[in-house]
Write a protein that holds these residues in place. Structure first.
Motif, PDB file in Angstrom:
ATOM      1  N   MET A 132     -20.687  -1.646 -32.955  1.00 25.95           N
ATOM      2  CA  MET A 132     -19.600  -2.509 -33.660  1.00 25.95           C
ATOM      3  C   MET A 132     -19.055  -3.248 -34.253  1.00 25.95           C
ATOM      4  O   MET A 132     -18.500  -4.138 -34.409  1.00 25.95           O
ATOM      5  CB  MET A 132     -19.563  -3.281 -31.544  1.00 25.95           C
ATOM      6  N   GLN A 153     -18.829  -7.255 -22.987  1.00 24.76           N
ATOM      7  CA  GLN A 153     -19.134  -5.971 -22.972  1.00 24.76           C
ATOM      8  C   GLN A 153     -20.078  -5.670 -21.353  1.00 24.76           C
ATOM      9  O   GLN A 153     -20.578  -6.511 -20.821  1.00 24.76           O
ATOM     10  CB  GLN A 153     -20.962  -6.026 -24.061  1.00 24.76           C
ATOM     11  N   THR A 185     -15.835   1.680 -22.921  1.00 28.67           N
ATOM     12  CA  THR A 185     -15.182   0.932 -22.324  1.00 28.67           C
ATOM     13  C   THR A 185     -15.403   1.627 -21.194  1.00 28.67           C
ATOM     14  O   THR A 185     -15.563   3.238 -20.771  1.00 28.67           O
ATOM     15  CB  THR A 185     -13.412   2.283 -21.688  1.00 28.67           C
ATOM     16  N   GLY A 222     -15.306  -3.770 -20.430  1.00 23.06           N
ATOM     17  CA  GLY A 222     -15.762  -3.563 -21.626  1.00 23.06           C
ATOM     18  C   GLY A 222     -14.639  -3.263 -22.748  1.00 23.06           C
ATOM     19  O   GLY A 222     -13.586  -4.346 -22.413  1.00 23.06           O
ATOM     20  N   ALA A 223     -14.515  -2.851 -23.797  1.00 23.24           N
ATOM     21  CA  ALA A 223     -13.552  -2.942 -24.430  1.00 23.24           C
ATOM     22  C   ALA A 223     -12.399  -2.447 -23.993  1.00 23.24           C
ATOM     23  O   ALA A 223     -12.537  -1.580 -23.601  1.00 23.24           O
ATOM     24  CB  ALA A 223     -14.130  -2.014 -25.793  1.00 23.24           C
ATOM     25  N   LEU A 275     -26.814  -1.876 -21.328  1.00 23.56           N
ATOM     26  CA  LEU A 275     -26.295  -1.983 -21.667  1.00 23.56           C
ATOM     27  C   LEU A 275     -24.595  -0.572 -22.111  1.00 23.56           C
ATOM     28  O   LEU A 275     -25.423  -0.476 -22.849  1.00 23.56           O
ATOM     29  CB  LEU A 275     -26.603  -2.921 -23.296  1.00 23.56           C
ATOM     30  N   LYS A 276     -23.344  -0.770 -21.945  1.00 16.85           N
ATOM     31  CA  LYS A 276     -22.410  -0.194 -22.506  1.00 16.85           C
ATOM     32  C   LYS A 276     -21.606  -1.299 -23.432  1.00 16.85           C
ATOM     33  O   LYS A 276     -20.984  -2.019 -23.152  1.00 16.85           O
ATOM     34  CB  LYS A 276     -21.890  -0.158 -21.208  1.00 16.85           C
ATOM     35  N   LEU A 277     -21.123  -0.172 -24.582  1.00 18.86           N
ATOM     36  CA  LEU A 277     -20.816  -0.348 -25.967  1.00 18.86           C
ATOM     37  C   LEU A 277     -18.978  -0.178 -25.550  1.00 18.86           C
ATOM     38  O   LEU A 277     -18.426  -0.911 -25.938  1.00 18.86           O
ATOM     39  CB  LEU A 277     -21.889  -0.626 -27.051  1.00 18.86           C
ATOM     40  N   ARG A 299     -14.366 -10.125 -26.459  1.00 16.88           N
ATOM     41  CA  ARG A 299     -14.664  -8.941 -25.552  1.00 16.88           C
ATOM     42  C   ARG A 299     -15.829  -8.960 -24.341  1.00 16.88           C
ATOM     43  O   ARG A 299     -16.906 -10.040 -24.798  1.00 16.88           O
ATOM     44  CB  ARG A 299     -15.074  -8.142 -26.114  1.00 16.88           C
ATOM     45  N   GLY A 348     -20.888  -8.845 -17.331  1.00 11.00           N
ATOM     46  CA  GLY A 348     -20.289  -8.948 -18.576  1.00 11.00           C
ATOM     47  C   GLY A 348     -21.269  -9.443 -19.135  1.00 11.00           C
ATOM     48  O   GLY A 348     -21.668 -10.905 -18.887  1.00 11.00           O
TER      49      GLY A 348
END
Length: 250
Positions: free
Chosen positions: A53, A153, A169, A184-185, A165-167, A151, A19
């Motif tokens: 985002m 990421q 959830t 995540g989010a 990288l995942k932006l 947050r 993260g």
């Protein structure tokens, strides 16, 4: 944060996840006369090269019971996973199984890293100049910098790129259905129910298939398990009920 808890669980599905903490900052208006004249949420377009985002918006909110007007977001960097967390959170999350994916993300997402560094280096005056593009009549003395939240990421293994990288959830489910972790989010109003159903279906598969649970879910969510696309009448009823609850009816 949920990442340290996922790592402590030891489930194999959680291996390779890392993260990167990012804080969200906003310019907050302190002038009541300006605040009362803006009863809307207005979006602009994210600058070229900026992550999704970062889409700027002017937004009326209530904070601690008082009306507020926020503009942003501006990105910040922190080693903490939570606003009240430890400065060692990121360091403590490093594992042999996630260091390589995280380094791969640093290499593959250099543009994003450059963007974040640029955001962190901005002064209040720099941020205010950006606000002026959307609110030309704004006065700098009416606005303060406000940290809204934190947050983390998601960074994860990828067979082609090494790490991505995942932006959004992501839910990590254990194979035996005893644990689900959300990374995540935080899910917003539009995705929270769907996210919760995924957890229920993974951790309570037998119960979800039982008549008792189906009956209760149908009572709570009349459209559950049915298609609003194929059933026009159900769609109309659902929209009407939603509008009533949200007080959107005239």
């Amino acid at each position: 944060g949920s990442l340290p808890l996922l790592q402590k669980s030891g489930i194999k599905e959680g291996k390779g996840y890392g993260g990167f903490p990012v804080s969200g900052k906003f310019m907050k208006c302190t002038n009541p006369e300006v605040i009362k004249d803006h009863k809307a949420k207005v979006y602009g377009k994210a600058a070229e090269g900026s992550p999704p985002m970062s889409m700027p918006h002017l937004d009326e909110r209530r904070i601690d019971g008082e009306g507020s007007l926020l503009f942003g977001p501006y990105a910040g960097m922190s080693m903490k996973f939570l606003k009240t967390g430890s400065g060692l959170d990121l360091t403590k999350s490093l594992r042999f199984n996630n260091i390589r994916p995280m380094l791969a993300v640093a290499k593959n997402e250099f543009g994003l890293i450059k963007y974040l560094i640029g955001q962190v280096m901005q002064s209040k005056t720099d941020r205010f100049k950006f606000l002026k593009l959307y609110f030309p009549d704004a006065k700098e003395e009416d606005w303060d910098l406000y940290t809204a939240g934190q947050r983390v990421q998601i960074m994860k293994k990828d067979p082609q790129k090494g790490g991505i990288l995942k932006l959004g959830t992501e839910i990590i489910n254990s194979a035996d259905g005893t644990l689900s972790a959300l990374l995540g989010a935080s899910p917003g109003a539009s995705t929270a129910v769907t996210t919760m159903f995924e957890v229920l279906e993974n951790c309570f598969a037998d119960e979800m298939a039982s008549g008792k649970w189906k009956e209760k879910l149908a009572e709570m969510i009349p459209s559950y398990g049915r298609s609003l696309i194929e059933d026009a009448e159900l769609c109309r009823k659902t929209r009407k009920a939603t509008a009533k609850v949200l007080e959107l009816e005239e």
